[in-house]
Motif scaffolding. Structure first.
Motif, PDB file in Angstrom:
ATOM      1  N   VAL A   1     -43.936  18.965  55.201  1.00  0.00           N
ATOM      2  CA  VAL A   1     -42.512  19.548  54.400  1.00  0.00           C
ATOM      3  C   VAL A   1     -41.597  18.735  55.078  1.00  0.00           C
ATOM      4  N   ILE A   2     -40.195  18.520  54.445  1.00  0.00           N
ATOM      5  CA  ILE A   2     -39.259  17.942  54.748  1.00  0.00           C
ATOM      6  C   ILE A   2     -38.078  18.910  54.522  1.00  0.00           C
ATOM      7  N   LEU A   3     -37.296  19.006  55.695  1.00  0.00           N
ATOM      8  CA  LEU A   3     -36.150  20.095  55.805  1.00  0.00           C
ATOM      9  C   LEU A   3     -34.630  19.406  55.303  1.00  0.00           C
ATOM     10  N   SER A   4     -34.038  20.175  54.695  1.00  0.00           N
ATOM     11  CA  SER A   4     -32.594  19.534  54.913  1.00  0.00           C
ATOM     12  C   SER A   4     -31.864  19.821  56.092  1.00  0.00           C
ATOM     13  N   GLU A   5     -30.913  19.069  56.556  1.00  0.00           N
ATOM     14  CA  GLU A   5     -30.165  19.283  57.773  1.00  0.00           C
ATOM     15  C   GLU A   5     -29.755  20.725  58.169  1.00  0.00           C
ATOM     16  N   ASN A   6     -29.387  21.279  56.889  1.00  0.00           N
ATOM     17  CA  ASN A   6     -28.739  22.753  57.204  1.00  0.00           C
ATOM     18  C   ASN A   6     -30.183  23.748  57.570  1.00  0.00           C
ATOM     19  N   ILE A   7     -31.097  23.287  56.768  1.00  0.00           N
ATOM     20  CA  ILE A   7     -32.237  24.272  56.965  1.00  0.00           C
ATOM     21  C   ILE A   7     -32.746  23.950  58.449  1.00  0.00           C
ATOM     22  N   ALA A   8     -32.970  22.788  58.853  1.00  0.00           N
ATOM     23  CA  ALA A   8     -33.561  22.432  59.867  1.00  0.00           C
ATOM     24  C   ALA A   8     -32.766  23.180  60.990  1.00  0.00           C
ATOM     25  N   LYS A   9     -31.520  23.109  61.056  1.00  0.00           N
ATOM     26  CA  LYS A   9     -30.661  23.836  62.120  1.00  0.00           C
ATOM     27  C   LYS A   9     -30.909  25.311  62.116  1.00  0.00           C
ATOM     28  N   LYS A  10     -31.139  25.700  60.956  1.00  0.00           N
ATOM     29  CA  LYS A  10     -31.154  27.239  60.857  1.00  0.00           C
ATOM     30  C   LYS A  10     -32.602  27.741  61.326  1.00  0.00           C
ATOM     31  N   LEU A  11     -33.527  26.954  60.998  1.00  0.00           N
ATOM     32  CA  LEU A  11     -35.084  27.281  61.603  1.00  0.00           C
ATOM     33  C   LEU A  11     -35.114  26.805  62.896  1.00  0.00           C
TER      34      LEU A  11
ATOM     35  N   ILE B   1     -36.137  15.051  57.960  1.00  0.00           N
ATOM     36  CA  ILE B   1     -35.131  15.781  57.750  1.00  0.00           C
ATOM     37  C   ILE B   1     -34.095  14.996  56.833  1.00  0.00           C
ATOM     38  N   TYR B   2     -33.783  15.470  55.830  1.00  0.00           N
ATOM     39  CA  TYR B   2     -32.557  14.922  54.821  1.00  0.00           C
ATOM     40  C   TYR B   2     -31.269  15.446  54.731  1.00  0.00           C
ATOM     41  N   LYS B   3     -30.608  14.465  54.606  1.00  0.00           N
ATOM     42  CA  LYS B   3     -29.105  14.881  54.404  1.00  0.00           C
ATOM     43  C   LYS B   3     -28.874  16.064  53.486  1.00  0.00           C
ATOM     44  N   SER B   4     -28.340  17.076  53.827  1.00  0.00           N
ATOM     45  CA  SER B   4     -28.018  18.267  52.845  1.00  0.00           C
ATOM     46  C   SER B   4     -27.323  17.636  51.497  1.00  0.00           C
ATOM     47  N   LEU B   5     -27.851  18.158  50.410  1.00  0.00           N
ATOM     48  CA  LEU B   5     -27.154  17.514  49.090  1.00  0.00           C
ATOM     49  C   LEU B   5     -25.711  18.514  48.960  1.00  0.00           C
ATOM     50  N   PRO B   6     -24.912  17.716  48.216  1.00  0.00           N
ATOM     51  CA  PRO B   6     -23.654  18.412  48.109  1.00  0.00           C
ATOM     52  C   PRO B   6     -23.745  19.789  47.009  1.00  0.00           C
ATOM     53  N   ALA B   7     -22.925  20.550  47.473  1.00  0.00           N
ATOM     54  CA  ALA B   7     -22.994  21.896  46.854  1.00  0.00           C
ATOM     55  C   ALA B   7     -23.113  21.889  45.324  1.00  0.00           C
ATOM     56  N   ASN B   8     -22.524  20.838  44.770  1.00  0.00           N
ATOM     57  CA  ASN B   8     -22.517  20.743  43.098  1.00  0.00           C
ATOM     58  C   ASN B   8     -23.753  19.840  42.884  1.00  0.00           C
ATOM     59  N   SER B   9     -24.798  20.372  43.207  1.00  0.00           N
ATOM     60  CA  SER B   9     -26.031  19.530  42.663  1.00  0.00           C
ATOM     61  C   SER B   9     -27.251  20.661  42.542  1.00  0.00           C
ATOM     62  N   GLN B  10     -27.951  20.373  41.495  1.00  0.00           N
ATOM     63  CA  GLN B  10     -28.894  21.628  41.137  1.00  0.00           C
ATOM     64  C   GLN B  10     -30.076  21.735  42.153  1.00  0.00           C
TER      65      GLN B  10
ATOM     66  N   GLY C   1     -34.038  24.177  50.564  1.00  0.00           N
ATOM     67  CA  GLY C   1     -33.749  23.555  51.799  1.00  0.00           C
ATOM     68  C   GLY C   1     -35.034  23.002  52.036  1.00  0.00           C
ATOM     69  N   LEU C   2     -36.291  23.276  51.371  1.00  0.00           N
ATOM     70  CA  LEU C   2     -37.435  22.528  51.800  1.00  0.00           C
ATOM     71  C   LEU C   2     -38.040  21.802  50.660  1.00  0.00           C
ATOM     72  N   ILE C   3     -38.397  20.732  50.887  1.00  0.00           N
ATOM     73  CA  ILE C   3     -39.282  20.072  49.816  1.00  0.00           C
ATOM     74  C   ILE C   3     -40.711  19.639  50.388  1.00  0.00           C
ATOM     75  N   THR C   4     -41.629  19.923  49.613  1.00  0.00           N
ATOM     76  CA  THR C   4     -42.898  19.730  50.013  1.00  0.00           C
ATOM     77  C   THR C   4     -43.753  18.960  48.659  1.00  0.00           C
ATOM     78  N   SER C   5     -44.958  18.507  49.084  1.00  0.00           N
ATOM     79  CA  SER C   5     -45.325  17.479  47.938  1.00  0.00           C
ATOM     80  C   SER C   5     -46.081  18.420  46.882  1.00  0.00           C
ATOM     81  N   PHE C   6     -46.173  18.258  45.504  1.00  0.00           N
ATOM     82  CA  PHE C   6     -46.681  18.754  44.730  1.00  0.00           C
ATOM     83  C   PHE C   6     -48.249  19.222  44.992  1.00  0.00           C
TER      84      PHE C   6
END
Lengths: 229, 796
Positions: free
Chosen positions: B150-160, B184-193, B198-203
Motif C-alpha cells: 500500500v502507498i500512503l498520502s503524506e497526511n495519512i502517513a503522519k496520522k498513522l 508515500i505520495y504527496k497529498s493531493l490538493p483538496a479540490n481533486s476527487q 489517503g491509501l492506495i493499493t493495487s487492484f
C-alpha cells in the motif's frame, strides 16, 4: 495690453433673450489701473469674465496681448489665463481644505514651477501681503480681510501681467477694504495692470480711469489722472 | 501636485468622517463578500484541473436508456474489463486506470490503534502515471507490484505513523489483511476527487480477496470506475461514436436483461460541476449553488459600487467651487479628471484593505456555510490579492469616472458665481438608488420563498413517521442474534417498536426489476426495495391499504411474501394486487399487502414504486421507536442491550429526523447564503441611503428653515423630505417583484413537491424594505426638521 471691438454677450433662456453686453469697445494699456462701475445687472461681471477668458463673447473681437482670443477653445484660454492673469473675487474663493501656503502655491503647481522656486515665490508674496505668520492656517480660521489678502497673494504669485478683481472689497468692512485697495495700488505701481469692478465710488477713484457701464453699454470713460495728482 | 491632491483627499476624509465611513464601509462589505465567493468559485473551477494531463483524461460512464434510477439514466460505474479493452480497441487511448473504492475501512496501525480511512484500489502503476501522483518515497513503477502493499498520502502517513518512517511497516485492514507500506505520495490538493482517499493499493490486492471474483471482474458487474487517457487533442466524440461497437461486442451477451446500453467519455474536468452520472466517487460539486453565489457576488458588488458612486458624486458636488477655483487658476480638464479619479481610487483601495481584514474574520463562518475548509493563508495568496486589487481598482475608476467627468466639465464662471451645479444629474442618482433597493427587495423575497419551501419540505407528511426513531448501524454479530436482542429491547416501556431494515425510508437507493411472471421482459418495472424484519410497518407507521402485514406465524412470509406500494401495483397494471404473484430477479413472491404510497426520497423526486420483503442477510440498521420523554435514559438502555450482543463493537446511533434533514443540506446552504446576503444587501443599501439623505438634508437646510418660518410643522417637514425617498423604494418594488418571481419559480422547478409563490411574500419584503428605509430616512429628516430655522437661514 487688451482691446475689445464691439463685444456682444447674449444670454438665452427658453423665453427671454438678455443682452448683457452690447457692442462694448474698450482699450486698456499696460500699467493702467481701471475701475469698472455701474448698477447691478449692467454687465460688469460678464465683461470681467470675458476679459479674464472665463467665458467667450457671443460676438465681437477680443485682442489680448496682440492675439484675437474670442474664438479660442477652453484649453487655449486656460493656457493664456494661467500664464498672464490673476483673479481676485468678492467671495475670496479659497480652497477650504488647503492651508494659506498651499492655496497660494496652487497656481505655481499648475505652471509646473520647481519646488525651490515655488517656496521662494510663495514666501515672497506672503511677506508682501503681511500674511506669512498665518501660512499654516486654513482659510476658515482667518478674518475676511486676511482671506482676501491671501486671495490677492494667490493672484499675484505667478507674477501675472493683469489682475482682474471682481468687487474685491464687497465682503469687507471699510478698514479691511482700504487695506486691499492699498495692496492693489502697490501692485499697480510695480507695473501690473489692474482691472477692478466696484460699487464704491471711493474705491473706484484708486484707479486712473473709470469705465461706467449701463445696460451693457459703455456710457463714459473718465480719466482721473488729474484728480490724483 | 500629487501631494497636493493627496492632502485634499485626507483632509476631506477627516472633515467628513461619517460620510467617508459610510462610503468605505459599504464598499468594504461588498468587496469582502464578493472576494470570499471568488475564493469558493476558484476552488470549484479548478477542481481536478491540477493534474498535468487533465485535458486528455476521461472517465467512462454508461447510460441505460429508459431505466431511470434516482432521477438519472447515467451511471459512473462500469465493468472491470472495460478499461483495458478500450485501450486495446482504440489507438487514441494511450493509458487506462480501473479503480474501486472502499470508504471508512477499519485500519489498524502497527501499534494497533484503529482508524477509519478511505481506500482506493487502482490498476497501478497506470493510475499513478495517469494522474501524475508523485512518490516522495518509493518507486512509482514498482511500489504496488507486490500483493498486499500500500502507498500512503503524506497526511495519512503522519496520522498513522507520526514521525516514524512508515516504509516497510505494516497496517491491518478490517483485522484480516496485513499490508506493507511501500511508498508515500504527496497529498493531493483538496479540490481533486481523489483527495479524500489517503491509501492506495493495487487492484490485484483487492481482487485477490474477493469471494466471487469471477463475477465481480466480469462484464456483468458494474461497480468499477474506468478512466482513460487519450492522445492530446483527440476529440472524444470520435471515440464516443465507435462505442456502440464495444457495447455490441462485449456487453450485449453479458447483460441479456438490458440490451440498450451506451458508453461515453466524460471529461475529467467536467466531473465535479457537470456530472449527471449516479454512483460517482466523490461528492458532486454544486453548480447551482455556485451560480447563485456568483450572482450574489455581482449583486453585492453592484450595490456597494452604486453606493460608493452615489456618495462620491454627492460629496463631489460639494467640491464644485474647488473645481471652479482650480480651473480659474489654470487647471486643465485632464488634471481635474486625474485628481478625482485618484481620490476615488484611493478610497476604494482603503476599502479593499478593510475588505481583506473583514474576510479574515468572516472566513470561519464562510467555511461552515459552504462546507469547504479554506485556511486564512488562502486570503493572502497572490492570485487572491491580485483579484481583490483588480476589483478595487475597477470600482474606484468606474465610480470616480462619473464625478470626475461631470465636475471637470463645470463652467468655472457658473460655479464661481454661485450658480451651483448641485442637484443636477440627480436623476442618475435616483435610478441607482432604485436599482439598489430593487436588488435588496428581490433578495429578501427570495429568502422568504426559499425558507418557506424548506419549511414545507421538512413538515410535509411523507406518509411515514420519522419522529423519535433511533437508528443504529448493525454488524454481523448482532444480525445473528437479532431476535433475542429485539426481545430485550422491547422489555423497556419507553420503547414502543423495534425493527431492522436494509435502508430507512428517508432515501432508498437500492432498486431492482420486477415483473409479472409469464409476461414478456419489456414490462419490467424498476422498483426500489427494502429488505426488512418484522414490525417494519408498525415502527414507521406506514399504513396498509389492503391485505395484511408480515406475520411470524406464517413461515412462508420469510421466503416468498412481499408488500408492495400502490405505485408499484399501478406500474405493473395490477387491479387486484393481493395474492397476485410477482417475479423479483426471477424469484416468485406472493403479494400479501398493499401499502400506501410514501415518499422514499427527497421531495426533489416524485413517489416511486417500492416493495418490502423479509430478508435477514441484508439488514443494516436497527430502528428503535421510542416514546417521547426521557430520551437519554432510553439511549443508555439501548446501548446496554447493544453491548450484550455486539461483541465489543462500538455503539453508534443517529436520529431518523436529523438524517432526514441532512437530505436538504444543499437547500439549507442556499437558504443561509441567500438570507445572509439579503441582510447585508439591505444594510449596504441603507448605508448609501443614509449618506444620501444626510447630503440632501444638508443641501435643503435653507429650504427647511424658510418652510418653518412660514409656518410648517415638524411633521410637515419630515413628510415633505421623506416622501421622495419612500417613492424610490416603491418603484424598486415594481422592478424587484417580477425578477424575484421568475428566479424563484425556476428554483422551485427542481422540487417534485413545492409551494405556490404567494403574494404576501412580496408585500412583506416590500414592506420590510420600506420600513427600514423609513427608519433610515427619518433619522436624518427629523433632526433637520427640529433644527432652529434662524440658524439655517443665516447660514447662507
Amino acid at each position: 495690453m487688451l482691446r475689445t471691438n464691439n463685444l456682444v454677450k447674449i444670454y438665452r433662456t427658453e423665453e427671454v433673450e438678455t443682452t448683457a453686453l452690447d457692442n462694448v469697445s474698450i482699450e486698456i494699456n499696460e500699467g493702467e489701473f481701471v475701475s469698472i462701475m455701474g448698477p447691478s445687472g449692467c454687465g460688469k461681471s460678464t465683461l470681467m469674465n470675458i476679459l479674464g477668458m472665463l467665458d467667450n463673447p457671443s460676438g465681437g473681437e477680443y485682442h489680448f496681448l496682440g492675439k484675437e482670443v474670442s474664438k479660442f477653445n477652453e484649453r487655449q484660454r486656460a493656457q493664456i489665463r494661467k500664464e498672464n492673469i490673476g483673479f481676485v473675487f468678492q467671495s475670496f474663493n479659497l480652497i477650504d481644505e488647503l492651508t494659506i501656503y498651499e492655496n497660494v502655491e496652487l497656481p505655481l503647481l499648475y505652471l509646473k514651477v520647481s519646488p525651490s522656486e515655488r517656496k521662494r515665490k510663495v514666501q515672497t508674496v506672503l511677506e508682501i501681503m503681511e500674511i506669512m505668520h498665518r501660512r499654516n492656517h486654513f482659510p476658515q480660521q482667518l478674518s475676511g480681510g486676511q482671506q482676501q489678502r491671501v486671495a490677492v497673494a494667490r493672484a499675484l504669485v505667478a507674477n501675472p501681467k493683469l489682475i482682474l478683481a471682481d468687487e474685491p472689497t464687497g465682503n469687507l468692512d471699510s478698514s479691511h477694504g482700504d487695506e486691499v485697495m492699498k495692496m492693489l495700488t502697490f501692485l499697480n505701481e510695480g507695473g501690473t495692470t489692474v482691472i477692478m469692478v466696484t460699487h464704491s465710488p471711493t474705491y473706484a477713484e484708486y484707479g486712473n480711469r473709470v469705465i461706467h457701464l449701463f445696460d451693457g453699454k459703455v456710457v463714459t470713460e473718465n480719466f482721473q489722472e488729474s484728480f490724483r495728482v | 501636485m500629487i501631494r497636493n491632491y493627496f492632502k485634499i483627499v485626507i483632509r476631506n476624509i477627516l472633515r467628513q468622517k461619517v460620510f467617508t465611513f459610510l462610503n468605505i464601509s459599504g464598499l468594504a462589505i461588498g468587496i469582502a463578500i464578493a472576494s470570499l465567493i471568488m475564493l469558493y468559485v476558484k476552488f470549484e473551477w479548478e477542481y481536478d484541473k491540477s493534474y498535468p494531463n487533465t485535458d486528455s483524461i476521461y472517465r467512462v460512464i454508461q447510460r441505460v436508456p429508459g431505466k431511470p434510477f434516482m432521477g438519472t439514466e447515467y451511471f459512473a460505474v462500469t465493468q472491470e474489463p472495460l478499461g483495458r479493452t478500450l485501450k486495446s480497441e482504440f489507438p487514441e487511448i494511450v493509458n487506462y486506470a480501473t479503480i474501486g473504492t472502499w470508504k471508512n475501512a477499519a485500519i489498524n496501525n502497527s501499534k494497533n490503534m484503529s482508524f477509519e480511512e478511505n481506500v482506493l484500489y487502482a490498476t497501478a502503476p497506470n493510475f499513478l502515471q495517469m494522474f501524475s501522483i508523485e512518490l516522495m518515497q518509493g518507486n512509482t513503477n514498482t511500489a504496488l507490484s507486490q500483493l498486499n502493499t500500500v502507498i500512503l498520502s503524506e497526511n495519512i502517513a503522519k496520522k498513522l505513523f507520526g514521525s516514524e518512517n512508515p516504509i516497510g511497516k505494516t497496517i491491518t485492514v478490517i483485522e484480516t489483511e496485513t499490508w506493507t507500506v511501500t511508498g508515500i505520495y504527496k497529498s493531493l490538493p483538496a479540490n481533486s476527487q481523489f483527495a479524500t482517499y489517503g491509501l492506495i493499493t493495487s487492484f490485484e490486492t483487492y481482487a485477490s480477496g474477493l469471494k466471487n471474483r469471477e463475477q465481480a471482474l466480469s462484464w456483468k458487474n458494474n461497480s468499477w470506475y474506468n478512466y482513460v487517457k487519450v492522445i492530446n487533442g483527440t476529440n472524444p466524440e470520435f471515440i464516443n461514436a465507435r462505442m456502440p461497437n464495444i457495447v455490441n461486442k462485449y456487453l450485449s451477451d453479458a447483460n441479456a436483461d438490458i440490451k440498450a446500453r451506451e458508453l461515453y467519455l466524460q471529461p475529467l474536468k467536467d466531473i465535479r460541476l457537470y456530472n449527471n452520472a449516479y454512483f460517482g466517487m466523490g461528492e458532486n460539486g454544486d453548480l447551482k449553488t455556485m451560480l447563485i453565489l456568483i450572482a450574489i457576488a455581482i449583486v453585492m458588488l453592484s450595490i456597494a459600487s452604486i453606493n460608493y458612486m452615489n456618495l462620491s458624486t454627492a460629496r463631489a458636488s460639494l467640491r464644485a467651487r474647488e473645481v471652479g477655483v482650480r480651473k480659474v487658476i489654470g487647471a486643465n480638464k485632464i488634471q481635474l479628471i486625474a485628481q478625482f479619479m485618484g481620490d476615488s481610487v484611493f478610497l476604494s483601495i482603503t476599502a479593499g484593505i478593510f475588505a481583506i481584514i473583514l474576510d479574515l474574520f468572516l472566513l470561519p463562518s464562510f467555511n461552515q456555510l459552504i462546507g469547504i475548509n479554506f485556511s486564512s493563508a488562502a486570503l493572502l495568496q497572490p492570485s487572491f490579492l491580485i483579484g481583490i486589487s483588480v476589483i478595487t481598482l475597477l470600482i474606484g475608476l468606474l465610480s470616480g469616472a462619473y464625478p470626475a467627468f461631470i465636475l471637470s466639465s463645470f463652467q468655472p464662471v457658473k460655479v464661481i458665481m454661485g450658480d451651483n451645479a448641485k442637484g443636477k444629474h440627480a436623476y442618475l442618482r435616483y435610478i441607482l438608488v432604485v436599482t439598489q433597493f430593487a436588488a435588496s427587495i428581490a433578495l429578501i423575497a427570495c429568502t422568504f420563498i426559499i425558507l418557506s419551501q424548506l419549511n414545507y419540505i421538512k413538515n410535509r407528511d411523507m406518509g411515514y413517521n420519522r419522529e423519535n426513531i433511533v437508528v443504529v448501524p448493525l454488524n454481523n454479530n448482532v444480525i445473528i442474534q437479532l431476535g433475542p436482542m429485539k426481545q430485550d429491547l422491547s422489555q423497556n416501556p419507553s420503547i414502543s417498536d423495534v425493527t431492522a431494515c436494509s435502508q430507512t425510508p428517508i432515501n432508498i437507493v437500492s432498486a431492482t426489476y420486477v415483473n409479472i411472471p409469464g409476461e414478456a421482459g419489456e414490462t419490467k418495472v424498476l422498483s426500489y426495495s427494502i429488505d426488512s424484519d418484522f414490525n417494519f410497518l408498525q415502527t414507521f407507521n406506514i399504513p396498509l391499504v389492503e391485505g395484511r402485514n408480515f406475520s411470524k406465524n406464517i413461515t412462508t412470509d420469510s421466503t416468498n411474501a412481499v408488500l408492495i406500494n400502490q405505485s408499484l401495483a399501478n406500474s405493473l397494471g395490477l387491479k387486484n394486487a393481493i395474492n397476485s404473484t410477482i417475479s423479483i430477479n426471477n424469484n416468485k413472491y406472493n403479494i400479501i399487502g398493499l401499502i400506501k404510497d410514501i415518499n422514499i426520497h427527497s421531495l426533489h423526486q416524485k413517489i416511486e414504486p417500492l416493495f418490502v420483503r423479509l430478508n435477514k442477510p441484508y439488514l443494516q440498521y436497527l430502528c428503535v421507536k421510542t416514546k417521547s420523554g426521557n430520551l437519554p435514559a432510553t439511549i443508555d438502555f439501548i446501548k446496554s442491550v447493544w453491548d450484550r450482543y455486539s461483541g465489543q463493537k462500538p455503539f453508534k446511533y443517529t436520529f431518523l429526523d436529523s438524517d432526514f434533514n441532512s437530505l436538504y443540506k444543499r437547500e439549507e446552504r442556499v437558504a443561509q447564503i441567500v438570507s445572509y446576503s439579503s441582510a447585508l444587501a439591505i444594510i449596504i443599501a441603507c448605508l448609501g441611503l443614509l449618506g444620501l439623505v444626510s447630503f440632501i438634508v444638508e443641501q435643503k437646510r435653507k429650504e427647511i428653515g424658510i418652510r418653518k418660518v412660514l409656518g410648517a410643522s415638524v411633521s410637515d417637514v419630515v413628510g415633505t423630505l421623506s416622501k421622495q425617498f419612500l417613492q424610490w423604494v416603491l418603484y424598486a418594488n415594481i422592478i424587484a417583484i417580477p425578477v424575484a418571481y421568475y428566479l424563484m419559480a425556476s428554483w422551485l422547478q427542481d422540487f417534485a413537491f413545492r409551494i405556490n409563490i404567494s403574494w404576501w411574500v412580496f408585500i412583506l419584503s416590500g414592506g420590510m424594505a420600506l420600513l427600514i428605509a423609513l427608519i433610515t430616512v427619518s433619522s436624518q429628516t427629523i433632526k433637520a426638521a427640529f433644527a432652529n430655522p434662524v440658524k439655517s437661514i443665516r447660514y447662507e
